[in-house]
Design a protein around this motif. Structure first.
Motif, PDB file in Angstrom:
ATOM      1  N   PHE A  87      -1.666  -7.164  -1.452  1.00 59.71           N
ATOM      2  CA  PHE A  87      -0.355  -6.609  -1.751  1.00 59.71           C
ATOM      3  C   PHE A  87      -0.555  -5.120  -1.980  1.00 59.71           C
ATOM      4  N   SER A  88       0.218  -4.287  -1.284  1.00 61.26           N
ATOM      5  CA  SER A  88       0.142  -2.850  -1.532  1.00 61.26           C
ATOM      6  C   SER A  88       1.555  -2.312  -1.692  1.00 61.26           C
ATOM      7  N   HIS A  89       1.655  -1.238  -2.458  1.00 61.86           N
ATOM      8  CA  HIS A  89       2.964  -0.640  -2.726  1.00 61.86           C
ATOM      9  C   HIS A  89       2.788   0.763  -3.280  1.00 61.86           C
ATOM     10  N   THR A  90       3.918   1.448  -3.392  1.00 62.63           N
ATOM     11  CA  THR A  90       3.980   2.714  -4.110  1.00 62.63           C
ATOM     12  C   THR A  90       4.580   2.382  -5.461  1.00 62.63           C
ATOM     13  N   VAL A  91       3.974   2.911  -6.519  1.00 63.28           N
ATOM     14  CA  VAL A  91       4.427   2.579  -7.863  1.00 63.28           C
ATOM     15  C   VAL A  91       4.731   3.863  -8.633  1.00 63.28           C
ATOM     16  N   ALA A  92       5.939   3.907  -9.170  1.00 65.42           N
ATOM     17  CA  ALA A  92       6.368   5.025 -10.019  1.00 65.42           C
ATOM     18  C   ALA A  92       6.353   4.534 -11.451  1.00 65.42           C
ATOM     19  N   THR A  93       5.503   5.127 -12.269  1.00 65.22           N
ATOM     20  CA  THR A  93       5.317   4.683 -13.643  1.00 65.22           C
ATOM     21  C   THR A  93       5.621   5.814 -14.610  1.00 65.22           C
ATOM     22  N   TYR A 104       4.013   9.140 -13.258  1.00 66.65           N
ATOM     23  CA  TYR A 104       3.048   9.148 -12.167  1.00 66.65           C
ATOM     24  C   TYR A 104       3.645   8.472 -10.949  1.00 66.65           C
ATOM     25  N   LEU A 105       3.310   8.951  -9.775  1.00 64.00           N
ATOM     26  CA  LEU A 105       3.623   8.284  -8.525  1.00 64.00           C
ATOM     27  C   LEU A 105       2.286   8.003  -7.858  1.00 64.00           C
ATOM     28  N   GLU A 106       1.982   6.724  -7.657  1.00 61.33           N
ATOM     29  CA  GLU A 106       0.675   6.334  -7.148  1.00 61.33           C
ATOM     30  C   GLU A 106       0.826   5.249  -6.089  1.00 61.33           C
ATOM     31  N   ARG A 107      -0.243   5.042  -5.331  1.00 58.72           N
ATOM     32  CA  ARG A 107      -0.332   3.916  -4.415  1.00 58.72           C
ATOM     33  C   ARG A 107      -1.280   2.904  -5.034  1.00 58.72           C
ATOM     34  N   GLU A 108      -0.978   1.638  -4.801  1.00 59.70           N
ATOM     35  CA  GLU A 108      -1.799   0.586  -5.398  1.00 59.70           C
ATOM     36  C   GLU A 108      -1.972  -0.555  -4.402  1.00 59.70           C
ATOM     37  N   SER A 109      -3.174  -1.105  -4.386  1.00 65.35           N
ATOM     38  CA  SER A 109      -3.464  -2.326  -3.639  1.00 65.35           C
ATOM     39  C   SER A 109      -4.009  -3.355  -4.622  1.00 65.35           C
ATOM     40  N   ILE A 110      -3.540  -4.585  -4.481  1.00 69.02           N
ATOM     41  CA  ILE A 110      -4.035  -5.694  -5.287  1.00 69.02           C
ATOM     42  C   ILE A 110      -4.481  -6.784  -4.316  1.00 69.02           C
TER      43      ILE A 110
END
Length: 138
Positions: A87-93, A104-110
């Motif tokens: 699963f990958s996405h762009t995450v705004a935290t 933060y604006l980051e990309r994440e893969s799980i």
């Protein structure tokens, strides 16, 4: 033969992790990860080789007054394969801490694996800072 998870099952597992993170719900958040999961976070100096290592880091953040105030997932992609999924996405935290609020604006893969009971557990999480268009073409 390995079971291939469905798109919806992967989204449910990812959303459970994201929702628990958004709520700063330590128990629910870490329940989504296998004990031997590994973690790569761009702000950290080294890979975390177990859930326990990440839990210790998280506990330090919490003790310092850190908490998540919002978390939004966009640009989501699910890729399934026998025995697991990515699963990958762009995450705004947005967070609050002793240093004040930050975002933060980051990309994440799980990476998920299918357990013996058919459930999904995350076995790897990788968080990276997104590149700008300028950096991507340089």
């Amino acid at each position: 033969m390995s079971t291939t998870p469905t798109h919806d099952v992967v989204l449910d597992a990812a959303d459970a992790i994201i929702d628990a993170f958004r709520a700063t719900d330590t128990e629910a958040y870490f329940a989504g990860f296998a004990p031997d999961a590994s973690f790569i976070f761009h702000p950290e100096p080294a890979r975390l080789d177990s859930r326990a290592e990440y839990e210790a880091l998280w506990a330090g953040w919490i003790a310092g007054g850190w908490r998540v105030t919002s978390c939004a997932s966009t640009d989501r992609l699910v890729q399934v394969f026998p025995g697991g999924a990515v699963f990958s996405h762009t995450v705004a935290t947005s967070i609050d801490s002793a240093d004040g609020p930050d975002s933060y604006l980051e990309r994440e893969s799980i990476v998920f694996t299918v357990g013996d009971d058919g459930s999904l557990l995350a076995i790897h999480e990788h968080l990276s800072a997104p590149t700008t268009d300028t950096e991507a073409t340089s």
